[in-house]
Design a protein around this motif. Structure first.
Motif, mmCIF file in Angstrom:
data_model
loop_
_atom_site.group_PDB
_atom_site.id
_atom_site.type_symbol
_atom_site.label_atom_id
_atom_site.label_comp_id
_atom_site.label_asym_id
_atom_site.label_seq_id
_atom_site.Cartn_x
_atom_site.Cartn_y
_atom_site.Cartn_z
ATOM 1 N N ASN A 16 -0.931 -4.196 5.249
ATOM 2 C CA ASN A 16 -1.503 -4.335 3.920
ATOM 3 C C ASN A 16 -3.005 -4.791 3.933
ATOM 4 N N GLY B 6 -3.293 0.149 -3.916
ATOM 5 C CA GLY B 6 -2.916 -0.926 -3.231
ATOM 6 C C GLY B 6 -2.989 -2.115 -4.150
ATOM 7 N N MET C 253 -5.600 -2.637 3.256
ATOM 8 C CA MET C 253 -6.289 -2.135 2.123
ATOM 9 C C MET C 253 -7.674 -1.246 2.631
ATOM 10 N N VAL D 32 0.947 -1.064 0.023
ATOM 11 C CA VAL D 32 0.028 0.113 0.021
ATOM 12 C C VAL D 32 0.811 1.197 0.113
#
Lengths: 277, 193
Positions: free
Chosen positions: A248, A263, A250, A196
């Motif tokens: 991560n 992402g 998202m 990300v």
């Protein structure tokens, strides 16, 4: 010809040669710089890219530094295999295996970002930057002339279809040459494991930013609220990710109104493979 | 030249008969070491040091060895021997005392051994019949002239980094053209002394 004529020329040159030779031999002993043979061995292993990513001027200086006690894992070009070999020579465990760092161009402007002016003159990001910061309305944005592409020796940087430079993380060795080459300071080193990224560097106020670029960070703080891990914060009107805390997940990618947070789904490659199979 | 005053010798060696720009000596380091002002300055200082030392030593060798024994024909060989040893010595000492400068000068330090500017200045001292003081002053001034030329050149080359130079002239061609233009500028001093 009298042979005695030869005595002075031959004698004086010989004596001088011997004296100077002896003096040099003495000096080389007296001023000897201890060269550890491990330095040469490590230098031979290093890739000789002399890129300076390790923080030393070249491979030879890094080899010296390693023998002097520097950590063995700084060579990003050589990566894990080189680190392992150096660790073997130095007799240390390769404990602090460095996270692989790759370059990331923090801009998605390009065609999404309007131009203030038409630029005519010398090509190149650096030249454009000298003229009122370049033709883009966003003074933080990628100019797309590829100064970074030119300096990359590993074919890891290309100008993408948007007109901004993009790093191919597979080819990037983390040498940081492009980081220094970008006159806009858009390129940062990020951990390769982190999926990300906020692809914007604009620190201006949101409304102004939005007029110029459709994919810029407007500093709305929605991501900050969405993040459960305290990993993203808006500082100076720009969201910044703490890569040590980012998991991560998202969550921020989903809430970002301008899609300024990229992402890369880790399973995407797997899905593609499944679909194509 | 033998009766020239010190000021005349200095001005002549730095500007009028500049070693690089008018006599075309020491071109190798002039082109090779002039990419960065910093290394150019280092090279200039190394040459200054070696040239003033070399002229002192060769003066004594010439006066007390070559002339009394009628061995003038040996001066080139003997001067090279002296200069080569001297440069080796400087290199060894520099490696120990100033490693950073040693790294910056790199392969060009041994090149001073065969640098025609150093041999040239010693031979010229002998040819002009300079005494010790004049020899050392001439050598130092000549080396300062060399430093001036190489540093000026390095400044221009650094400036050219961002310039839009036509493709065929990239690198050495434009450097040589620049050098010739600087040489023209130094031509303006000719006839002053």
């Amino acid at each position: 010809m009298d042979l005695t004529n030869l005595i002075w020329p031959v004698g004086s040159l010989s004596v001088m040669g011997i004296v100077f030779g002896a003096a040099l031999a003495y000096a080389s002993q007296k001023f000897e710089v201890a060269v550890d043979n491990r330095v040469e061995a490590i230098d031979a292993i290093l890739p000789q890219a002399n890129c300076g990513a390790c923080g030393y001027p070249g491979c030879a200086s890094y080899a010296e530094a390693v023998v002097g006690g520097e950590v063995v894992s700084l060579c990003s070009v050589g990566g894990a295999p080189v680190t392992a070999k150096i660790a073997k020579i130095m007799g240390v465990d390769n404990v602090d295996e460095a996270k692989r760092m790759v370059a990331k161009v923090k801009c998605m402007g390009g065609n999404n970002c309007i131009d203030d002016a038409v630029y005519e003159g010398l090509e190149g990001c650096l030249a454009k930057t000298f003229v009122a910061g370049g033709p883009k309305s966003c003074k933080y944005g990628c100019l797309g002339d590829g100064d970074c592409v030119d300096v990359c020796e590993f074919d890891a940087l290309h100008i993408n279809e948007l007109g901004v430079a993009q790093v191919d993380p597979d080819n990037c060795v983390g040498c940081t040459l492009c980081v220094a080459a970008c006159p806009k300071h858009l390129i940062e080193m990020v951990p390769d494991s982190c999926r990300v990224h906020v692809l914007c560097k604009n620190e201006e106020l949101g409304g102004h930013v939005k007029k110029n670029c459709s994919v810029a960070c407007i500093g709305c703080k929605l991501c900050e609220k969405a993040c459960k891990f305290d990993a993203i914060h808006v500082i100076d009107n720009l969201a910044r990710i703490d890569y040590d805390k980012c998991t991560n997940c998202m969550a921020c990618v989903k809430v970002c109104p301008t899609k300024a947070i990229e992402g890369i789904l880790p399973q995407k490659k797997v899905l593609d493979a499944v679909e194509s199979a | 030249m033998e009766n020239a005053g010190l000021m005349t010798i200095i001005i002549s060696a730095i500007l009028v008969n500049n070693f690089t720009m008018s006599r075309f000596l020491g071109i190798c380091p002039f082109i090779g070491m002039s990419k960065k002002v910093e290394t150019a300055l280092g090279m200039g200082l190394a040459v200054t040091f070696v040239m003033s030392m070399a002229s002192t030593f060769t003066y004594f060798a010439n006066k007390y060895l070559l002339i009394p024994h009628n061995m003038g024909y040996l001066k080139t060989v003997m001067f090279i021997l002296i200069i080569a040893s001297l440069v080796q010595f400087v290199e060894i000492v520099l490696k120990k005392i100033l490693p950073s400068l040693y790294q910056a000068l790199g392969v060009f330090l041994p090149l001073i051994t065969t640098n025609c500017a150093v041999l040239g200045v010693t031979l010229m001292n002998e040819q002009f019949g300079f005494n010790l003081i004049k020899s050392v002053v001439h050598a130092t001034a000549a080396a300062l002239g060399f430093t001036l030329a190489i540093v000026l050149f390095a400044f221009i080359r650094e400036g050219m980094e961002t310039n839009d130079i036509p493709e065929p002239f990239h690198g050495f061609p434009i450097a040589l053209i620049t050098a010739s233009l600087i040489s023209f500028a130094f031509l303006g001093f000719s006839g002053m002394v």
